[in-house]
Design an enzyme around this catalytic site. Sequence first.
Site, short mmCIF file in Angstrom:
data_model
loop_
_atom_site.label_atom_id
_atom_site.label_comp_id
_atom_site.label_asym_id
_atom_site.label_seq_id
_atom_site.Cartn_x
_atom_site.Cartn_y
_atom_site.Cartn_z
N ARG A 1 7.43 -11.16 5.22
CA ARG A 1 7.09 -10.93 6.62
C ARG A 1 7.83 -11.94 7.48
O ARG A 1 7.83 -13.13 7.19
CB ARG A 1 5.57 -11.05 6.82
CG ARG A 1 4.80 -10.03 5.98
CD ARG A 1 3.31 -10.19 6.08
NE ARG A 1 2.63 -9.23 5.21
CZ ARG A 1 1.33 -9.16 5.02
NH1 ARG A 1 0.53 -10.01 5.68
NH2 ARG A 1 0.80 -8.27 4.21
N CYS B 1 0.79 -1.23 0.00
CA CYS B 1 0.00 0.00 0.00
C CYS B 1 0.83 1.29 0.00
O CYS B 1 0.47 2.23 -0.72
CB CYS B 1 -1.01 0.00 1.14
SG CYS B 1 -0.45 -0.68 2.70
N ASP C 1 -2.87 -7.50 -4.67
CA ASP C 1 -3.17 -6.33 -3.86
C ASP C 1 -3.78 -5.23 -4.73
O ASP C 1 -3.22 -4.87 -5.77
CB ASP C 1 -1.88 -5.82 -3.22
CG ASP C 1 -2.07 -5.52 -1.75
OD1 ASP C 1 -3.21 -5.52 -1.29
OD2 ASP C 1 -1.06 -5.30 -1.06
#
Length: 672
Positions: free
Chosen positions: A387, A358, A407
């Site tokens: 992650r 984002c 996404d």
Amino acid sequence: MTDVSPAADVTYPADGFALFPDRSVVALRVNGDLKDLSTIVTADDAVEPVLIDSADGLSILRHSTAHVMAQAVQRIKPQSNLGIGPPITDGFYFDFGNVDPFTPEDLKAIKKEMERIVRENQRFVRRVVDETEARELMADEPFKLELISLAGGPGSGANAAEGASAEIGAGELTVYENVNRDGEVVWRDLCRGPHVPGTRYVANGWDLTRVAGAYWRGSEKNPQLQRIYGTAWPTKDELRAYQQRLEEAAKRDHRKLGKELDLFSFPDEIGPGLSVFHPKGGIIRYEIERYMRERLLASGYEVVNTPHITKGDLFMTSGHLQWYADGMYPPMVLDEVVDADGHVSREGQEYYLKPMNCPFHNLIFRSRGRSYRELPLRLSEFGSVYRYEKSGTLSGLTRVRGMTQDDTHIYVTADQVKGELTHSLDFVLQTLRDYGLNDFYLELSTKEDGNPKFIGADELWTEATETLREVAEASGLELVPDPGGAAFYGPKISVQARDAIGRTWQMSTIQLDFNQPERFELEYTGPDGEKHRPVMIHRALFGSVERFFAILLEHYAGAFPVWLAPVQVVGIPVADDFAPYLDEIVARLRASGVRAEVDHSDDRMPKKIRTHTTQKVPLQLIAGEQDRSAGTVSFRFRDGSQTNGIPVDEAIDKIVAAIAGKLLVNTAEDLA
């Protein structure tokens, strides 16, 4: 629902049998709050029974069974210390400190002791205590003392520790004591409750399932505890049905199927949680992504691409370094500087592998002036993110450290929010149906009041939450609350999908965000000529491609629809003489875009059929002299059924149509 509101003040019997001798009711909902059956209620209270087979009733039963298990452990191992013991999906667990790892023999002994406790028919008695009394009662339980210290503070409730909301909550401290037939307290625990009236409610359907290690409060810096998992159901029949579902789930385990079908692996040389897809898995993944890209472009989304690493300042602006740093890989110090003498040094700029896409999309939006005429602006990327998940949480493709997210970030005016949310939810549900998932409900994740994790003004959160609620309710799907489950920047709707054996998976998420546009100072020019702040919608349909791959693999048990199958058609000659005939047919199929091949191995025909059936190839084409002479083929299907004498042109048309129609073909009837 049965009306149990009293005509006057009344205390329900502690054993619950006077009103509910069949044990169908385990607790009460009094003015909206869950309470024990022994609660005093008045004529003015709104009272409803909590049935044992309801969601709340099952949680209460499982939490109570966890207490029976914990008491049994401390009878057998008196030195053990109590951690937490919450109900979870389909079961419960309890953590113990100061104890060696549990063995299978330990579990047998604990189960026998649990059966004795059940037969003793102990009562669960709730006591409200202050902090001083709680510390006295829990003086020998160091982990409980720590929870008492957290009670009422910013880390209380669900944030005190994983599952700790079952132990402490906002407001008063409570202890539950197990009282025997003689009125003696034989065991106690710090607990929020409620519980079933007594241990005989636990008599029917329960089992202990496995053991594991767990860190206290979920932190590797804290002591490691020993965890026992179990399950509990109202009846033995329901327990057996659950155990049968577990057996079926084990057969469908994507890690097992991934190896058997040669789809993917996790090489030690690369590292935990980092997968590689083999050719057969790679083509399935390609098809999953290809269709999704087609849907995106057809629905007005624009494709972007962003790098895998970035300067740390970007994540400081987005808030991820403040709120998500524990889930990120450590920084790399980069940027070479060459001085006048040609010496190379490091400037010291910190770069991070991106955990989210984002912030990058925000920079694309901000790269030039934007007009209201461009909105909604839908930016989409299959972006790889990384992650640093704890090693103990990694699980095949469903929990990894490197993943690709489908996404999308959508920038809208305030007036467009509701319409775009509806558009996004419709897009998600239709696309999931195309992949073969059809049974859904929605979950609304909101903020937890007083928790500093959640940033932004309360009024914006309220507005965002209510807008999401309206869109979710308008879909007609069941809506389940998830308090405290929101992202740090805004609330979200999650699409929960049930698979072929009834398990629930969190699939797509749609998140409304008023905060990141503010942090990145995003603007567009409105029809009034003034600058305005857009609203941002986060939308991920798969969550991650890897996780979605695993869910589909388990949903179909490896027997994918024809369009997703890595090998869609295999030709099997009755004898070698007929292989050239099948080669010609397969060449025509390949020219039509079908993934087809002929088995030229030295194996006999029956062995070839078994091999490709085991590999879950949806369509086998068999040909011998009769087929060659007549210009036909025979179809053999996954279930062993067969259709003979199909003209080659018709066979090709059927195969191409099955692929285009995204059909799940396991039997002859499926292709009729």
